[in-house]
Design an enzyme around this catalytic site. Structure first.
Site: not given
Ligand code: AHR
Length: 495
Positions: A27, A174-175, A242, A299, A348
């Site tokens: 990103e 995204n999201e 996460y 992610e 990432q």
């Protein structure tokens, strides 16, 4: 000494492990792109078309299969036309999500797509549904993939690329439940349908469209979204989760300085991925019983408090043996669920969150997580086989976890790969593995182990690195060995 047994049933092939499960994410955030992957052609750091040569080689060595870009939250503010053409003429923008720094757009579509070609990996574009337009995304697809005569194909040629690239993976937002527009699932589903309608398959290029799926345990999102997708070309939905050691986003914990109990909490929080994947898959099966729509965990990884003294918007953190264990657990979970999980992308690739690579000026460090990807690379495009673990537990304070995690696959040559992690930081564990009808002609193994706080800094010392493990005894269809505490082991059995 505690002892586990693992019974492998090689005749029971369960699912194909897509190589994309070993995917990465890059990103425009902190030093992931700039100074991480990309230093520019004029840099003193050795580079190819501006991309660091050392990073290219390191990513090739773990057979990077797919790279997601340009975000993340950044994707829903990204306007691709700002990142093409003469670099001096490219627009500058503010990266409002990540530190309000100036983004000069010197790394854009050409740089990214050429990098993927160089790496030999699939590009995975995250399209801007939040603040972009339908025609903007449609034109981006045309620019990248159309071989004929059209305004976007001509523009690409004018910018130096005659032939189109190949683009398979396209994320539609995204999201979208958060930084990508704070939408409700019903609204997003309609937007998904509208955007995807105009993203065409050009010149033999077939898009694999990914709809924005849930955050962690937002089962309602999956319930509402799935019935809207079946006829609308979605090949997968995404899931973001996460590992936060404390479970508290305002005080996540330090990357390097943590207690035993915090370690076990981190592992527990990681193991929650198993429940998330299982429950979302069950919901998906209600409207998609044949499993035509995959789940992409695009992610995942550990998210700690940023390293002291670094820009809070840059999400830089060190990476210890704890992170290696977290990676081993997650990758084993994805393998075991490869009937539904078709891709995963650790967050990432470089210098951000649970990075596999860290850079500082000319220096590059391979993290413990990197070595897990190396040990597990043999699972890519293999067949998962059934295996049954008789496990032990490990604990600190009130927090108890299953001590060992595993997955087993057979590759196209008929060789077997067994990956195991001993998550205990106090105890070595004896293992007895029966390979059933699989008669191995030889066994070799690699191990990554170390004190749980150990990491690789920029002082040139490689404190954590995988090496050959010669502690395995192969006798008939049985393997016996001792797994050192806090270790990840990959055992390769030749047929
Ligand atoms: O990876 C960092 C951020 O986490 C991404 O930009 C976003 O998608 C997620 O919330």
């Amino acid at each position: 000494m505690k002892k586990i047994t693992l019974e492998i049933r090689p005749e029971n092939k369960r699912s194909h492990i897509n190589r994309e499960i070993y995917g990465h994410f890059s990103e425009h955030l902190g030093r992931c792109i700039y100074n991480g992957l990309y230093v520019g052609e004029d840099s003193s750091v050795p580079n190819k078309n501006g991309v660091r040569k050392d990073v290219i080689e390191a990513l090739k060595a773990i057979k990077i299969p797919v790279l997601r870009w340009p975000g993340g939250c950044f994707a829903d503010e990204y306007h691709w036309k700002d990142g093409i053409g003469e670099k001096s003429g490219r627009k500058k923008m503010i990266n409002t999500n990540w530190g309000h720094v100036v983004e000069d757009n010197s790394f854009g579509t050409h740089e990214f797509m050429d990098l993927c070609e160089e790496l030999g990996c699939e590009p995975y574009i995250a399209g801007n549904l939040g603040s972009g337009t339908v025609s903007e995304l449609a034109e981006w697809v045309e620019y990248m993939t159309f071989d004929g005569v059209s305004p976007m194909a001509e523009l690409r040629r004018k910018n130096g690329r005659e032939k189109p690239w190949r683009l398979k993976y396209l994320g539609i937002g995204n999201e979208s439940w958060g930084c990508g527009g704070n939408m409700r699932p019903e609204y997003y589903a309609d937007e998904y349908r509208r955007y995807q309608t105009f993203c065409k398959n050009f010149s033999g290029n077939e898009l694999f469209k990914v709809a924005c799926g849930p955050s962690a345990n937002d089962y309602n999102w999956t319930e509402k979204l799935m019935p809207c997708l079946n006829e609308w070309n979605a090949k997968a939905i995404s899931l973001h989760y996460y590992t936060i050691p404390t479970g508290d986003w305002s005080k996540k914990g330090d990357a390097v300085d943590f207690t035993d109990e915090e370690y076990y909490k981190t592992i527990k929080s990681t193991l929650y991925m198993e429940e998330l994947v299982t429950r979302h898959s069950e919901i998906m099966s209600k409207t998609d019983p044949e499993g035509k729509i995959g789940l992409i965990v695009d992610e995942w990884g550990c998210w700690y408090d940023v390293e002291k003294g670094t820009n809070p918007g840059f999400l830089f953190q060190q990476n210890t043996m704890r992170d290696a264990i977290v990676a081993a657990i997650n990758l084993n979970i994805f393998n075991e669920h490869s009937d539904r999980v078709v891709m995963a992308n650790i967050a990432q690739a470089v210098n951000v969150l649970q990075a596999v690579i860290l850079t500082e000026g000319e220096k590059m460090v391979l993290t413990p997580t990197y070595y897990v990807f190396k040990l597990y690379s043999g699972h890519q495009d293999s067949e998962l086989v059934e295996s049954v673990l008789n496990n032990e537990t490990a604990s600190s304070g009130d927090t108890e976890i299953p001590a060992v995690t595993k997955s087993v696959s057979i590759d196209k040559n008929g060789d077997m790969l067994i990956t195991l992690a001993n998550c205990s930081i106090d105890e070595d564990i004896a293992a007895e593995v029966s390979t059933g009808s699989f008669a191995a002609s030889s066994a070799s193994a690699e191990i990554l182990c170390g004190e749980v706080h150990a990491y690789n800094g920029f002082d040139g010392k490689e404190n954590v690195k995988s090496c050959a493990f010669d502690g395995i005894t192969l006798s008939g269809n049985k393997l016996t060995f001792v797994m050192p505490k806090c270790s990840v082991i990959a055992i390769k059995l030749k047929k």
